[in-house]
Write a protein that holds these residues in place. Structure first.
Motif, short mmCIF file in Angstrom:
data_model
loop_
_atom_site.label_atom_id
_atom_site.label_comp_id
_atom_site.label_asym_id
_atom_site.label_seq_id
_atom_site.Cartn_x
_atom_site.Cartn_y
_atom_site.Cartn_z
N TYR A 189 0.82 -1.20 0.00
CA TYR A 189 0.00 0.00 0.00
C TYR A 189 0.86 1.26 0.00
O TYR A 189 0.54 2.24 -0.68
N ASN A 190 1.95 1.23 0.73
CA ASN A 190 2.86 2.37 0.75
C ASN A 190 3.46 2.62 -0.63
O ASN A 190 3.71 3.77 -1.02
N GLU A 191 3.67 1.55 -1.39
CA GLU A 191 4.27 1.65 -2.72
C GLU A 191 3.27 2.15 -3.76
O GLU A 191 3.59 2.99 -4.59
N TYR A 192 2.04 1.60 -3.73
CA TYR A 192 1.09 1.84 -4.81
C TYR A 192 -0.12 2.70 -4.43
O TYR A 192 -0.78 3.25 -5.32
N ARG A 193 -0.44 2.78 -3.15
CA ARG A 193 -1.60 3.55 -2.68
C ARG A 193 -2.87 3.19 -3.45
O ARG A 193 -3.62 4.05 -3.90
N LYS A 194 -3.09 1.89 -3.59
CA LYS A 194 -4.29 1.37 -4.24
C LYS A 194 -4.92 0.30 -3.36
O LYS A 194 -4.22 -0.33 -2.55
N PRO A 195 -6.23 0.07 -3.52
CA PRO A 195 -6.87 -1.00 -2.75
C PRO A 195 -6.20 -2.34 -3.02
O PRO A 195 -5.81 -2.63 -4.15
N ILE A 196 -6.08 -3.16 -1.99
CA ILE A 196 -5.39 -4.45 -2.09
C ILE A 196 -6.29 -5.57 -1.60
O ILE A 196 -6.94 -5.45 -0.55
N ILE A 197 -6.35 -6.64 -2.37
CA ILE A 197 -7.05 -7.86 -1.96
C ILE A 197 -5.98 -8.90 -1.60
O ILE A 197 -5.34 -9.48 -2.48
N PRO A 198 -5.74 -9.12 -0.29
CA PRO A 198 -4.71 -10.10 0.12
C PRO A 198 -5.29 -11.50 0.24
O PRO A 198 -6.35 -11.70 0.83
N ILE A 199 -4.58 -12.47 -0.33
CA ILE A 199 -5.01 -13.86 -0.32
C ILE A 199 -3.85 -14.75 0.10
O ILE A 199 -2.72 -14.56 -0.36
N TYR A 220 -0.05 -26.78 4.04
CA TYR A 220 0.54 -27.73 4.98
C TYR A 220 -0.53 -28.65 5.55
O TYR A 220 -1.74 -28.45 5.36
N GLU A 221 -0.10 -29.69 6.27
CA GLU A 221 -1.01 -30.71 6.79
C GLU A 221 -1.81 -30.24 8.01
O GLU A 221 -2.93 -30.67 8.22
N SER A 222 -1.22 -29.39 8.81
CA SER A 222 -1.86 -28.96 10.04
C SER A 222 -3.16 -28.21 9.78
O SER A 222 -3.33 -27.57 8.74
N ASP A 223 -4.07 -28.27 10.76
CA ASP A 223 -5.33 -27.53 10.66
C ASP A 223 -5.17 -26.06 11.04
O ASP A 223 -6.11 -25.27 10.85
N TRP A 224 -4.00 -25.70 11.56
CA TRP A 224 -3.83 -24.32 12.03
C TRP A 224 -4.04 -23.34 10.89
O TRP A 224 -3.54 -23.53 9.78
N GLU A 225 -4.80 -22.29 11.20
CA GLU A 225 -5.09 -21.29 10.18
C GLU A 225 -5.37 -19.96 10.86
O GLU A 225 -6.07 -19.90 11.86
N GLU A 226 -4.83 -18.90 10.31
CA GLU A 226 -5.10 -17.56 10.83
C GLU A 226 -5.41 -16.65 9.65
O GLU A 226 -4.79 -16.75 8.59
N ARG A 255 -8.58 -0.53 20.35
CA ARG A 255 -8.14 -1.34 19.21
C ARG A 255 -7.68 -0.42 18.09
O ARG A 255 -8.46 0.37 17.56
N VAL A 256 -6.41 -0.54 17.72
CA VAL A 256 -5.85 0.32 16.68
C VAL A 256 -6.34 -0.12 15.31
O VAL A 256 -6.79 0.68 14.50
N LEU A 257 -6.24 -1.45 15.03
CA LEU A 257 -6.68 -1.92 13.72
C LEU A 257 -6.96 -3.42 13.75
O LEU A 257 -6.49 -4.15 14.63
N THR A 258 -7.74 -3.85 12.76
CA THR A 258 -7.96 -5.27 12.48
C THR A 258 -7.75 -5.48 11.00
O THR A 258 -8.45 -4.88 10.18
N PHE A 259 -6.78 -6.30 10.66
CA PHE A 259 -6.44 -6.57 9.26
C PHE A 259 -6.85 -8.00 8.92
O PHE A 259 -6.49 -8.94 9.62
N ASN A 260 -7.62 -8.15 7.86
CA ASN A 260 -8.09 -9.48 7.44
C ASN A 260 -7.57 -9.80 6.04
O ASN A 260 -7.35 -8.90 5.22
N TYR A 261 -7.41 -11.09 5.77
CA TYR A 261 -7.05 -11.53 4.43
C TYR A 261 -7.82 -12.82 4.12
O TYR A 261 -8.20 -13.57 5.01
N LEU A 262 -8.06 -13.04 2.83
CA LEU A 262 -8.76 -14.25 2.39
C LEU A 262 -7.81 -15.44 2.46
O LEU A 262 -6.61 -15.30 2.22
N THR A 263 -8.35 -16.62 2.76
CA THR A 263 -7.51 -17.80 2.88
C THR A 263 -8.09 -18.97 2.09
O THR A 263 -9.31 -19.12 1.96
N LEU A 264 -7.19 -19.77 1.57
CA LEU A 264 -7.53 -21.06 0.97
C LEU A 264 -6.65 -22.11 1.64
O LEU A 264 -5.44 -22.14 1.41
#
Length: 294
Positions: free
Chosen positions: A111-121, A126-132, A143-152
């Motif tokens: 965002y600092n480089e391009y200053r455009k909306p970003i869709i993070p994926i 891996y084998e583990s069920d862990w996911e964030e 709360r300063v911020l909450t940042f979310n990204y799409l996951t597969l």
């Protein structure tokens, strides 16, 4: 917190470079198909027919003095408008408890480089069920911020869901989905049937085979079982007419990726195109393209 993930990447450079390159080549080649299969809402929102790759961007961590090349960054238009957005796709092949923070840092750099909306994926393989999928910065009083990204998370995907899709990205990624040991032969059989139905050009077919064979390689007994299964199929002749064995295709893709990495290292050392071409057996024009990407 930062030291943990930086050391982990440095210790496993060769393994994860190959992994990242395979995913990068697959998703970059089948970008539209990847979004259509796994993120239909993004696919519907963007005009993915015209995209600009920005994936060779290198960022420096000013605190640690380390550099990081983001795996896949594409620029696309929003359908029906001239508005541009960036899609950042980050494959992740091992559990990293600080990964959500790393994704936020990548987002901030982009965002600092391009200053455009970003869709993070993120693509977890891996084998583990862990996911964030969320990074928070907060205090007991604010709360300063909450940042979310799409996951597969591929291991949470049912491979049977995709066998009728005729989607090349899904076909390749079936090799990383949730299947049992007993289903391995069936997964490959359905993969081969998809390949025959899709009728891809040789280069794209080669890429899909190479990816699939890297992650799902049958043993001799399983290959014999597969052949018996194929003989029962109406498209058996088409499958058996494929000229190069699937294992050879996988090795060929791996060798090609290895050559490109060697060429990049030699370019960084300032060696001549002629010398690099002689060592790697790559064309000088291809080496020039690699130089532009660095």
């Amino acid at each position: 917190m930062e030291t943990t993930w930086l050391i982990k990447e440095e210790m496993s450079d060769t393994t994860y470079t190959k992994h990242d390159q395979l995913y990068k080549e697959l998703i970059k080649t089948f970008f539209e198909e990847f979004l259509a299969a796994f993120f239909p809402e993004v696919h519907e929102y963007l005009d993915v027919k015209i995209v600009t790759p920005l994936s060779e961007e290198v960022y420096t961590d000013v605190l640690e003095g380390k550099t990081r090349r983001l795996d896949l960054v594409m620029e696309a238009k929003v359908k029906g408008t001239d508005a541009l957005v960036i899609v950042h796709i980050e494959p992740q092949s091992y559990v990293d408890r600080q990964f959500h923070e790393r994704m936020f840092r990548y987002f901030s750099l982009l965002y600092n480089e391009y200053r455009k909306p970003i869709i993070p994926i993120t693509v977890f393989s891996y084998e583990s069920d862990w996911e964030e999928y969320e990074y928070k910065m907060e205090f007991p009083f604010f709360r300063v911020l909450t940042f979310n990204y799409l996951t597969l998370h591929l291991k949470k995907q049912n491979w049977r869901k995709y066998i009728r899709s005729n989607n090349p990205a899904a076909a390749a990624l079936m090799s990383r989905m949730n299947y049992t040991e007993e289903e391995r032969v069936q997964v490959k059989k359905e993969f081969l049937r998809m390949i025959v139905r899709m009728k891809l050009d040789p280069a794209r077919e080669r890429l899909i085979y190479g990816f699939f064979e890297t992650y799902l390689k049958l043993n001799e007994k399983e290959e014999e079982m597969l052949m018996r299964e194929i003989e029962k199929l109406p498209e058996a002749d088409e499958i058996l007419e494929i000229p190069i064995s699937y294992e050879e295709k996988g090795k060929e893709i791996g060798k090609e990726l290895g050559k490109k990495e060697v060429a990049k290292e030699l370019l960084r050392e300032g060696l001549s195109l002629e010398f690099i071409a002689k060592v790697t057996k790559l064309d000088e024009e291809e080496i020039k393209e690699l130089k532009k990407e660095m």
